[in-house]
Design an enzyme around this catalytic site. Structure first.
Site, PDB file in Angstrom:
ATOM      1  CG  HIS A 136      -8.479   6.647  -0.365  1.00  0.00           C
ATOM      2  ND1 HIS A 136      -8.614   5.281  -0.299  1.00  0.00           N
ATOM      3  CD2 HIS A 136      -8.669   6.983  -1.675  1.00  0.00           C
ATOM      4  CE1 HIS A 136      -8.873   4.795  -1.508  1.00  0.00           C
ATOM      5  NE2 HIS A 136      -8.921   5.810  -2.363  1.00  0.00           N
TER       6      HIS A 136
ATOM      7  CG  ASN B  30     -15.718   6.717  -5.885  1.00  0.00           C
ATOM      8  OD1 ASN B  30     -16.866   7.125  -5.967  1.00  0.00           O
ATOM      9  ND2 ASN B  30     -14.761   7.125  -6.703  1.00  0.00           N
TER      10      ASN B  30
ATOM     11  CB  CYS C 293      -0.908   0.014   1.230  1.00  0.00           C
ATOM     12  SG  CYS C 293      -1.803   1.583   1.432  1.00  0.00           S
TER      13      CYS C 293
END
Length: 251
Positions: free
Chosen positions: A92, A79, A6
């Site tokens: 996020h 989203n 990540c």
């Protein structure tokens, strides 16, 4: 994304952070807002105090972008969930600084301009009169499933005061907004017992409001914008807003 990597976890220590998008959707400002350094923490699990930090970052970036003459529209959004196409589980959202006014916003502003009164204030007043669609009331914000809902379990958060953007929030409004936002995210993830795939959009054009557009129409079925919705712009509502509000109030 690789299962064992990540990029947001590789960054220097942070609490909340603004990060330039490595894959911007267009020429202009495309920022990623990192809600937390905890990779697996869901937005619904963020403490209210963490939401306050996220909102403060949103407000700071809004002020910066509003001062840029090339920016015509600021869109703060998130989203959430694989059904929406999210490939990065790290909590996020994003901020787009459009160099033009998007078509939907253009159409909405044209409708607003025809009214002598603020349409958003009128909508909020209408929903407060008929509280069957009301979910949460707080000193400075109302959350409800609007009578014009397009998605099952669609909801909005409207500012009680007629203010345009985050930069106009008082400290009390900022704290109250964090509480309401936290409660709504918790409700969505509690509704079916798993993280709700959804889109969250903050609107800062005329009267501040947030809209949540969930993609789940039941515990086992997604909402697809099929031929009628996509081809004609006519939405078929699977869950009446009164029923959606009652279910969300109950969790």
């Amino acid at each position: 994304m690789p299962a064992d990597f990540c990029p947001f976890c590789e960054l220097p220590a942070y609490d909340v952070r603004l990060y330039p998008n490595d894959f911007p959707a267009f020429e202009g400002g495309c920022d990623v807002v990192l809600y937390s350094p905890e990779h697996t923490q869901l937005p619904s699990q963020l403490p209210v105090e963490q939401w306050e930090k996220v909102i403060a970052l949103w407000a700071r970036r809004t002020a910066e972008l509003q001062a840029d003459e090339h920016v015509k529209h600021i869109m703060i959004f998130e989203n959430a969930g694989e059904a929406v196409g999210v490939t990065m589980p790290h909590p996020h959202g994003q901020i787009y600084a459009f160099p033009f006014v998007p078509p939907r916003i253009e159409k909405e502003l044209a409708s607003v301009a025809k009214s002598e009164q603020c349409l958003y204030c009128l909508i909020r007043a209408k929903e407060r009169e008929n509280d069957a669609r009301m979910i949460l009331r707080s000193p400075y914000f109302d959350a409800f499933s609007p009578y014009f809902a397009r998605f099952p379990y669609e909801t909005c958060i409207y500012a009680a005061r007629h203010i345009r953007s985050l930069v106009e929030f008082t400290p009390d409004e900022m704290a109250d907004f964090a509480r309401v936002l936290s409660q709504m995210r918790k409700k969505y993830d509690a509704l079916f017992g798993f993280p709700m795939p959804l889109m969250m959009v903050l609107h800062q054009n005329v009267h501040f409001y947030v809209e949540f557009l969930p993609l789940q129409r039941s515990a086992t079925k997604l909402k697809y914008l099929a031929a009628v919705e996509s081809g004609s712009g006519t939405f078929l509502e699977d869950v009446p807003p009164e029923e959606a509000a009652a279910q969300l109030r109950g969790v």
